[in-house]
Design a protein around this motif. Structure first.
Motif, PDB file in Angstrom:
ATOM      1  N   GLY A 151       0.795  -1.223   0.000  1.00  0.00           N
ATOM      2  CA  GLY A 151       0.000   0.000   0.000  1.00  0.00           C
ATOM      3  C   GLY A 151       0.823   1.265   0.000  1.00  0.00           C
ATOM      4  O   GLY A 151       0.277   2.373   0.010  1.00  0.00           O
ATOM      5  N   GLY A 152       2.142   1.127  -0.043  1.00  0.00           N
ATOM      6  CA  GLY A 152       3.010   2.308  -0.048  1.00  0.00           C
ATOM      7  C   GLY A 152       2.957   3.026  -1.383  1.00  0.00           C
ATOM      8  O   GLY A 152       2.733   2.416  -2.429  1.00  0.00           O
ATOM      9  N   GLY A 153       3.177   4.320  -1.366  1.00  0.00           N
ATOM     10  CA  GLY A 153       3.119   5.108  -2.585  1.00  0.00           C
ATOM     11  C   GLY A 153       4.489   5.533  -3.056  1.00  0.00           C
ATOM     12  O   GLY A 153       5.522   4.997  -2.628  1.00  0.00           O
ATOM     13  N   ILE A 154       4.497   6.528  -3.910  1.00  0.00           N
ATOM     14  CA  ILE A 154       5.762   7.032  -4.433  1.00  0.00           C
ATOM     15  C   ILE A 154       6.368   8.006  -3.430  1.00  0.00           C
ATOM     16  O   ILE A 154       5.666   8.785  -2.782  1.00  0.00           O
ATOM     17  N   THR A 155       7.678   7.951  -3.270  1.00  0.00           N
ATOM     18  CA  THR A 155       8.361   8.861  -2.352  1.00  0.00           C
ATOM     19  C   THR A 155       8.850  10.095  -3.104  1.00  0.00           C
ATOM     20  O   THR A 155       8.715  10.194  -4.324  1.00  0.00           O
ATOM     21  N   GLU A 156       9.417  11.009  -2.378  1.00  0.00           N
ATOM     22  CA  GLU A 156      10.045  12.186  -2.969  1.00  0.00           C
ATOM     23  C   GLU A 156      11.565  12.030  -2.972  1.00  0.00           C
ATOM     24  O   GLU A 156      12.304  12.990  -2.805  1.00  0.00           O
ATOM     25  N   ILE A 157      11.993  10.799  -3.162  1.00  0.00           N
ATOM     26  CA  ILE A 157      13.413  10.477  -3.163  1.00  0.00           C
ATOM     27  C   ILE A 157      13.789   9.917  -4.532  1.00  0.00           C
ATOM     28  O   ILE A 157      13.196   8.935  -4.994  1.00  0.00           O
ATOM     29  N   GLN A 158      14.752  10.524  -5.196  1.00  0.00           N
ATOM     30  CA  GLN A 158      15.281  10.033  -6.476  1.00  0.00           C
ATOM     31  C   GLN A 158      16.784   9.851  -6.343  1.00  0.00           C
ATOM     32  O   GLN A 158      17.469  10.717  -5.814  1.00  0.00           O
ATOM     33  N   TRP A 159      17.284   8.748  -6.849  1.00  0.00           N
ATOM     34  CA  TRP A 159      18.709   8.447  -6.667  1.00  0.00           C
ATOM     35  C   TRP A 159      19.303   7.861  -7.934  1.00  0.00           C
ATOM     36  O   TRP A 159      18.601   7.454  -8.858  1.00  0.00           O
ATOM     37  N   GLY A 160      20.625   7.837  -7.973  1.00  0.00           N
ATOM     38  CA  GLY A 160      21.375   7.209  -9.044  1.00  0.00           C
ATOM     39  C   GLY A 160      22.231   6.102  -8.476  1.00  0.00           C
ATOM     40  O   GLY A 160      22.659   6.151  -7.318  1.00  0.00           O
ATOM     41  N   TYR A 161      22.518   5.087  -9.310  1.00  0.00           N
ATOM     42  CA  TYR A 161      23.239   3.909  -8.829  1.00  0.00           C
ATOM     43  C   TYR A 161      24.301   3.520  -9.843  1.00  0.00           C
ATOM     44  O   TYR A 161      24.000   3.167 -10.981  1.00  0.00           O
ATOM     45  N   SER A 162      25.555   3.586  -9.427  1.00  0.00           N
ATOM     46  CA  SER A 162      26.676   3.232 -10.297  1.00  0.00           C
ATOM     47  C   SER A 162      27.111   1.801 -10.001  1.00  0.00           C
ATOM     48  O   SER A 162      28.222   1.545  -9.524  1.00  0.00           O
ATOM     49  N   ALA A 163      26.206   0.867 -10.252  1.00  0.00           N
ATOM     50  CA  ALA A 163      26.468  -0.534  -9.958  1.00  0.00           C
ATOM     51  C   ALA A 163      25.688  -1.397 -10.931  1.00  0.00           C
ATOM     52  O   ALA A 163      24.728  -0.958 -11.562  1.00  0.00           O
ATOM     53  N   GLY A 164      26.101  -2.651 -11.065  1.00  0.00           N
ATOM     54  CA  GLY A 164      25.443  -3.557 -11.991  1.00  0.00           C
ATOM     55  C   GLY A 164      25.677  -5.001 -11.604  1.00  0.00           C
ATOM     56  O   GLY A 164      26.095  -5.310 -10.488  1.00  0.00           O
ATOM     57  N   GLY A 165      25.436  -5.907 -12.533  1.00  0.00           N
ATOM     58  CA  GLY A 165      25.629  -7.323 -12.259  1.00  0.00           C
ATOM     59  C   GLY A 165      24.462  -7.917 -11.499  1.00  0.00           C
ATOM     60  O   GLY A 165      23.316  -7.505 -11.651  1.00  0.00           O
ATOM     61  N   GLU A 166      24.750  -8.883 -10.623  1.00  0.00           N
ATOM     62  CA  GLU A 166      23.728  -9.580  -9.850  1.00  0.00           C
ATOM     63  C   GLU A 166      23.700  -9.054  -8.417  1.00  0.00           C
ATOM     64  O   GLU A 166      24.718  -8.653  -7.865  1.00  0.00           O
TER      65      GLU A 166
END
Length: 741
Positions: free
Chosen positions: A563-578
């Motif tokens: 039941g959670g909604g969208i937050t006001e937090i946006q981020w970037g992620y410099s990672a990949g793989g598994e």
């Protein structure tokens, strides 16, 4: 009518042949090579080997001359005048000397325009990490500083000028996977990871949340431009684009020289220091001994044994340390170092085994820790064992504050990503379709600067030209012959960022079968006959515009609670793989993707304030909720369904991660469309005409001038001019009423 041409090399007038053709080629942007920047005019011609010129070129043909020989490895300052009126500033390069009967006959030289010389020759292969001006933004890497940079940005005063938000800490992580789950019951295992940004109201948030060591700084792009100007004499850009232009004003570069966090130590790293360090200084002897002589200068200790054979051991005592640490003793002269783990007091380090001869030992001692620690009452005991087993001790205390701290300084110059300065400039120019030229008009307020602006603005600026925006060539054109060509140089243009294989980018490509942010303009596909499925034109070559920066897709985080909604937090992620759960027994658990070293990253920074879903900030012992932060973005501002952001860093229309609306104001739309689609207009033609221009036009024309011939209007694609006769070979393309300035 013959013009009189004057050439000056380093303020010395050069003798010219009376019948020599001196031709210059000029182009600001060629439709055959629209990604080329810093284009300018170059041409080779001959000058006589007269007595005057032999002196200027210092008898280059005679290699026996030493001391004052002419160095043709460097270009020399040069000026061309026509009838004693300034035509061009530039540089001259000596190519060769032609000999006849063992005597010099002609010097062959090439004249280069100022812009191409200033940019490419001056900067060379220098890296951004070699711009000393960037050290104006050095600061301590502490919880307080990073949190302030994350919430508000860090301000600096450079050269008496206050610079707001010069450094920020954007919400981009290189290791920790962030998410938000506001569940407040007994903690389910799937949310009990350290990257949960929700504050559950406990004093420590169960160890979860954002920590300052998760973040790396970013510097405003304009300050890299200023750093380039500060280092290289003769390079100063106008602020037409680099000033208050909102496409550039909140553009930042992430300082990411390594793929992991700053405090990450690679495997098998016993010889590496931790992030937080303190070089020890202020030594005072409390137990003098005649067999050990010591002097100090700053952090350097010089020890002289005064004996011929000895073994030296040091004991380094640390009182009241708040965390584990290492002690590093480094021989300044050899670079050899001894590292010992420390967990309390009396850390003993064996520095030298039996060494023969009296010698000075120059040492430096560094205390280093994984976390920011405090400590007090440091002391050093030097124990000398002689060849006969006699032990002599000498103890030193380290004066200063009773409580000290091991901190980490961000050296901005050294934390810059590995990138050539010229590649940074080229990347900016290609992304925003900028043009540049050297301002040679002494009456211009920006005289001797390099004009930089978008191509569209450059053409619009023709209204400020001396001969107004339009030159009428009717009475100068050779009407006997001209040529009309097709303008279609290629049928596909691909706009590409450097490959960036992060989690979000790969997910987008797998889902939509395209690279987020890249674009392709396909004129052949656009002209396809819908009813028959046939192409109206044949396929031509593809043209690539490659930008050397990484590009990230960001995530606006959803509250994963039921039941959670969208937050006001946006981020970037410099990672990949598994996804990898690092430690199942830890509390909280640590799980993340593999960190990836990406190419230098540009992004817009948008400050969010008073957010309704606060970010848990964990300082190692307690937690607080932050409602202000800098979010990374591909749009320069928050858009909505009725008013999209004015600019984006995507080359084509994409969904804005924040507003979740299509963002149409792409790089292509704002900076390339009018030029590219104008070139591909089926009514566009190339006109090759010859005109004989008087000196009054030659010394005043600019490449953004509109050309009128009869009732038709044109722009200059390129022009080749014989300065002595004024014969000018124009390559023009026709423009329409909507294009006319």
């Amino acid at each position: 009518m013959q013009n009189k041409v004057q050439l000056y090399i380093e303020e010395q007038r050069v003798d010219l042949f009376s019948d020599e053709t001196i031709e210059v080629n000029s182009s600001i942007q060629d439709f055959r090579d629209i990604g080329k920047i810093f284009s300018d005019y170059t041409q080779s011609f001959n000058v006589p080997a007269s007595d005057t010129n032999n002196k200027i070129f210092k008898h280059f043909y005679n290699f026996n001359i030493t001391g004052g020989a002419y160095d043709n490895r460097t270009k020399k300052d040069a000026i061309i005048e026509i009838n004693y009126l300034p035509f061009r500033d530039g540089k001259v390069y000596l190519n060769n000397v032609k000999m006849r009967n063992n005597k010099p006959h002609t010097y062959n030289i090439t004249f280069y325009g100022k812009t191409v010389v200033s940019i490419k020759d001056t900067i060379g292969d220098d890296l951004i990490s070699q711009l000393p001006y960037l050290n104006n933004y050095d600061h301590e890497y502490t919880d307080a500083n990073v949190k302030n940079g994350f919430q508000n940005g860090l301000d600096f005063t450079v050269g008496g000028v206050s610079q707001t938000d010069a450094i920020i800490y954007p919400l981009i992580t290189s290791k920790k996977r962030l998410f938000y789950n506001s569940f407040t019951g007994s903690v389910p295992t799937n949310i009990d990871f350290d990257g949960n940004l929700f504050n559950d109201g406990t004093s420590t948030n169960n160890g979860r949340g954002l920590e300052f060591t998760d973040l790396k700084p970013a510097i405003k792009a304009i300050h890299i431009i200023e750093a380039i100007e500060a280092k290289y004499e003769g390079i100063e850009f106008t602020r037409d684009f680099f000033g208050s232009n909102t496409a550039f004003s909140n553009l930042y570069m992430w300082l990411n020289p390594k793929k992991e966090e700053f405090n990450h130590i690679d495997d098998n790293s016993s010889d590496q220091p931790y992030l937080f360090t303190k070089k020890v200084s202020d030594y005072t002897s409390t137990d003098p001994h005649s067999s050990i002589s010591m002097s100090t200068s700053g952090t350097k200790i010089t020890i002289n044994t005064l004996l011929s054979s000895w073994d030296l051991d040091l004991s380094f005592n640390v009182d009241n340390a708040t965390a584990a640490y290492k002690v590093i003793v480094r021989d300044i002269d050899t670079g050899n170092q001894t590292i010992t783990e420390g967990f309390g007091n009396a850390t003993e380090l064996n520095i030298y085994d039996i060494v023969n001869g009296v010698k000075d030992i120059n040492l430096e001692i560094e205390l280093t820790s994984e976390t920011s620690i405090t400590f007090s009452n440091l002391s050093l005991d030097a124990k000398l064992t002689t060849f006969d087993g006699t032990i002599r001790d000498k103890t030193y205390t380290i004066s200063g504050n009773a409580s000290q701290q091991a901190t980490f300084n961000i050296d901005v110059e050294q934390k810059a990503p590995e990138m050539k300065v010229v590649d940074f400039l080229t990347g900016i120019f290609k992304a925003f379709n900028l043009t540049a030229y050297y301002i040679e008009d002494p009456s211009d307020s920006d005289y001797k600067k390099i004009y930089v602006d978008t191509l569209d603005n450059y053409y619009a600026d023709a209204v400020n030209n001396r001969l107004t925006q339009t030159i009428t060539l009717d009475k100068y054109v050779d009407i006997n012959e001209h040529q009309v060509d097709s303008i279609l140089p290629f049928t596909d243009i691909e706009f590409k960022y450097a490959e960036t294989n992060t989690v979000f980018m790969e997910h987008h490509q797998e889902t939509f079968k395209e690279v987020y942010g890249n674009a392709e303009y396909n004129i052949r596909e656009n002209l396809k006959n819908v009813s028959t499925g046939e192409y109206n034109i044949d396929r031509g070559p593809k043209y690539n515009i490659d930008v050397p920066f990484s590009h990230l897709k960001y995530e606006r985080i959803l509250d994963t609670k039921i039941g959670g909604g969208i937050t006001e937090i946006q981020w970037g992620y410099s990672a990949g793989g598994e996804f990898n759960v690092k430690d199942t027994s830890a509390s909280p658990k640590q799980g993340d993707y593999e960190s990836i070293l990406i190419k230098p990253l540009l992004f817009y920074a948008v400050r969010e304030t008073s957010i309704s879903t606060p970010i848990a900030w964990y300082n190692g012992s307690g937690v607080e909720s932050l409602t202000n932060y800098y979010r990374p973005s591909n749009t320069n501002q928050s858009g909505n369904s009725t008013t999209p952001a004015a600019f984006t860093l995507n080359f084509e229309e994409e969904f804005d991660e924040w507003s979740r609306q299509l963002s149409p104001n792409s790089l292509y739309e704002k900076f390339y469309k009018s030029y590219v689609e104008g070139i591909f207009n089926p009514l566009r033609r190339v006109f090759k005409v010859t005109a004989y221009l008087p000196a009054s036009i030659l010394v005043n024309y600019k490449l953004n001038h509109q050309i009128r011939i009869g009732d038709k209007m044109f722009r200059i694609n390129n022009v080749s001019i014989d300065l002595t006769t004024g014969k000018s070979q124009f390559e023009l393309y026709n423009i329409f009423e909507a294009d006319i300035v």
